[in-house]
Scaffold this motif. Structure first.
Motif, PDB file in Angstrom:
ATOM      1  N   ILE A 194       0.855  -1.191   0.000  1.00  0.00           N
ATOM      2  CA  ILE A 194       0.000   0.000   0.000  1.00  0.00           C
ATOM      3  C   ILE A 194       0.887   1.236   0.000  1.00  0.00           C
ATOM      4  CG2 ILE A 194      -1.665   1.357   1.319  1.00  0.00           C
ATOM      5  CD1 ILE A 194      -2.876  -1.265   2.292  1.00  0.00           C
ATOM      6  N   ALA A 195       0.600   2.153  -0.909  1.00  0.00           N
ATOM      7  CA  ALA A 195       1.409   3.364  -1.049  1.00  0.00           C
ATOM      8  C   ALA A 195       0.512   4.594  -1.017  1.00  0.00           C
ATOM      9  CB  ALA A 195       2.204   3.319  -2.350  1.00  0.00           C
ATOM     10  N   VAL A 196       1.147   5.756  -0.936  1.00  0.00           N
ATOM     11  CA  VAL A 196       0.433   7.027  -0.824  1.00  0.00           C
ATOM     12  C   VAL A 196       0.985   8.016  -1.850  1.00  0.00           C
ATOM     13  CG1 VAL A 196      -0.139   8.955   0.690  1.00  0.00           C
ATOM     14  CG2 VAL A 196       0.047   6.651   1.641  1.00  0.00           C
ATOM     15  N   ALA A 197       0.081   8.731  -2.506  1.00  0.00           N
ATOM     16  CA  ALA A 197       0.466   9.830  -3.392  1.00  0.00           C
ATOM     17  C   ALA A 197      -0.338  11.062  -3.006  1.00  0.00           C
ATOM     18  CB  ALA A 197       0.209   9.458  -4.856  1.00  0.00           C
ATOM     19  N   THR A 198       0.194  12.236  -3.302  1.00  0.00           N
ATOM     20  CA  THR A 198      -0.474  13.486  -2.946  1.00  0.00           C
ATOM     21  C   THR A 198      -0.683  14.349  -4.182  1.00  0.00           C
ATOM     22  OG1 THR A 198       1.652  14.528  -2.449  1.00  0.00           O
ATOM     23  CG2 THR A 198       0.487  13.469  -0.619  1.00  0.00           C
ATOM     24  N   SER A 199      -1.660  15.245  -4.077  1.00  0.00           N
ATOM     25  CA  SER A 199      -2.008  16.095  -5.216  1.00  0.00           C
ATOM     26  C   SER A 199      -2.654  17.379  -4.724  1.00  0.00           C
ATOM     27  CB  SER A 199      -2.974  15.345  -6.146  1.00  0.00           C
ATOM     28  OG  SER A 199      -3.462  16.182  -7.170  1.00  0.00           O
ATOM     29  N   LYS A 200      -2.509  18.426  -5.519  1.00  0.00           N
ATOM     30  CA  LYS A 200      -3.163  19.692  -5.212  1.00  0.00           C
ATOM     31  C   LYS A 200      -4.533  19.809  -5.888  1.00  0.00           C
ATOM     32  CE  LYS A 200       0.110  21.457  -2.661  1.00  0.00           C
ATOM     33  NZ  LYS A 200      -0.112  21.661  -1.197  1.00  0.00           N
ATOM     34  N   ASP A 201      -4.739  19.017  -6.961  1.00  0.00           N
ATOM     35  CA  ASP A 201      -5.983  19.140  -7.704  1.00  0.00           C
ATOM     36  C   ASP A 201      -6.723  17.823  -7.906  1.00  0.00           C
ATOM     37  OD1 ASP A 201      -4.330  17.875  -9.500  1.00  0.00           O
ATOM     38  OD2 ASP A 201      -4.397  19.456 -11.025  1.00  0.00           O
ATOM     39  N   GLY A 202      -6.167  16.721  -7.416  1.00  0.00           N
ATOM     40  CA  GLY A 202      -6.811  15.431  -7.579  1.00  0.00           C
ATOM     41  C   GLY A 202      -6.597  14.815  -8.948  1.00  0.00           C
ATOM     42  N   VAL A 203      -5.753  15.429  -9.779  1.00  0.00           N
ATOM     43  CA  VAL A 203      -5.489  14.944 -11.134  1.00  0.00           C
ATOM     44  C   VAL A 203      -4.003  14.656 -11.330  1.00  0.00           C
ATOM     45  CG1 VAL A 203      -5.636  15.472 -13.598  1.00  0.00           C
ATOM     46  CG2 VAL A 203      -7.484  16.184 -12.058  1.00  0.00           C
ATOM     47  N   GLY A 227      -3.521  -4.921   0.389  1.00  0.00           N
ATOM     48  CA  GLY A 227      -4.115  -4.157  -0.702  1.00  0.00           C
ATOM     49  C   GLY A 227      -5.514  -3.674  -0.368  1.00  0.00           C
ATOM     50  N   LYS A 228      -6.203  -3.217  -1.405  1.00  0.00           N
ATOM     51  CA  LYS A 228      -7.557  -2.684  -1.293  1.00  0.00           C
ATOM     52  C   LYS A 228      -7.676  -1.680  -0.129  1.00  0.00           C
ATOM     53  CE  LYS A 228      -9.878  -5.068  -4.513  1.00  0.00           C
ATOM     54  NZ  LYS A 228      -8.740  -5.730  -5.184  1.00  0.00           N
ATOM     55  N   PRO A 229      -6.841  -0.634  -0.092  1.00  0.00           N
ATOM     56  CA  PRO A 229      -6.900   0.318   1.031  1.00  0.00           C
ATOM     57  C   PRO A 229      -8.195   1.117   1.006  1.00  0.00           C
ATOM     58  CG  PRO A 229      -5.516   1.185  -0.705  1.00  0.00           C
ATOM     59  CD  PRO A 229      -5.851  -0.222  -1.104  1.00  0.00           C
ATOM     60  N   TYR A 230      -8.700   1.421   2.186  1.00  0.00           N
ATOM     61  CA  TYR A 230      -9.866   2.300   2.317  1.00  0.00           C
ATOM     62  C   TYR A 230      -9.612   3.255   3.473  1.00  0.00           C
ATOM     63  CZ  TYR A 230     -14.659   3.816   1.744  1.00  0.00           C
ATOM     64  OH  TYR A 230     -15.774   4.569   1.463  1.00  0.00           O
ATOM     65  N   ALA A 231      -9.386   4.513   3.141  1.00  0.00           N
ATOM     66  CA  ALA A 231      -9.043   5.517   4.142  1.00  0.00           C
ATOM     67  C   ALA A 231     -10.303   6.222   4.649  1.00  0.00           C
ATOM     68  CB  ALA A 231      -8.093   6.551   3.547  1.00  0.00           C
ATOM     69  N   VAL A 232     -10.370   6.431   5.955  1.00  0.00           N
ATOM     70  CA  VAL A 232     -11.515   7.109   6.565  1.00  0.00           C
ATOM     71  C   VAL A 232     -11.030   8.393   7.228  1.00  0.00           C
ATOM     72  CG1 VAL A 232     -13.397   6.906   8.240  1.00  0.00           C
ATOM     73  CG2 VAL A 232     -12.622   4.883   6.970  1.00  0.00           C
TER      74      VAL A 232
END
Length: 237
Positions: A194-203, A227-232
């Protein structure tokens, strides 16, 4: 609420022409308030389904996204989408990155009249998974991102160079989008982290230098990968 009700959604056995006659798989459930739905807030289930079409030699590989609505989270009514199969929208045209399938839909309520559906597809030519985006104002009429996939495999040698999948996007305040996703490495292509990415616009996304969470040591219950991460999102970010 303590009573187990068993299955609540199953393949469509009433309409032979629909996209989900052979199987259904839940992607996301949201409680959404809509002026277009009588009764105010209802449960929205976004899922992918398949018929028995053979794609790349695999029966049922062609999956499309669907939508069900419910007042109680148990009894669901399918919503017929714009596509002639009843799906919310179709896979891409022949040769497109998402021509094979659309699966694992996850929804972000990004703002007023801004609902974003992130999904996974598999490129038939390379076998690599990538992540796409479709947007809607009302939850029923969708437009895919014109630029193709919004997030693809990392560069050669990266922890996710064999594919990215199963996105779950949340907002952190008003300034940042965070995407949790499955990452696959060419060195161990059958094991997900499971990994994380960031964005300013969601694109446009910026990936991290490594996975955020990996499977356990040999013998552990999660040694085969995570896998199958679900963040709350919680109060106070």
């Amino acid at each position: 609420q303590s009573i187990s009700v068993g299955k609540v959604l199953w393949p469509n056995d009433e309409d032979w022409w629909t996209f989900d006659t052979a199987g259904v798989s839940v992607g996301d459930v949201q409680l959404i308030s809509s002026d277009s739905i009588s009764g105010g807030s209802v449960y929205w289930m976004f899922y992918h389904g398949n018929d028995r079409e053979v794609v790349d030699g695999i029966e049922g590989a062609r999956t499309r996204p669907g939508l069900c609505l419910s007042q109680d989270g148990r009894n669901w009514a399918r919503v017929e989408g714009d596509h002639h199969t009843g799906a919310l929208f179709d896979v891409g045209e022949a040769g497109a990155w998402d021509a094979r399938c659309i699966r694992d839909p996850k929804v972000l309520l990004a703002g007023p009249s801004d609902i974003r559906l992130y999904y996974t597809s598999i490129d038939s030519s390379t076998g690599a998974r990538s992540i796409g985006l479709a947007r809607t104002k009302d939850g029923f009429n969708y437009t895919k991102h014109a630029g193709g996939a919004v997030f693809g495999p990392g560069p050669a040698g990266a922890f996710d160079d064999a594919g990215v999948a199963s996105p779950c996007v949340v907002r952190l305040g008003r300034e940042e989008f965070i995407m949790f996703y499955e990452a696959y490495s060419s060195q161990n292509p059958d094991v997900a982290t499971i990994a994380v990415a960031t964005s300013k616009d969601g694109v446009k996304w910026m990936r991290a230098s490594g996975p955020a969470h990996a499977g356990g040591a040999p013998g552990a219950w999660d040694a085969g990968g995570v896998g199958k991460p679900y963040a709350v999102p919680m109060a106070g970010d």
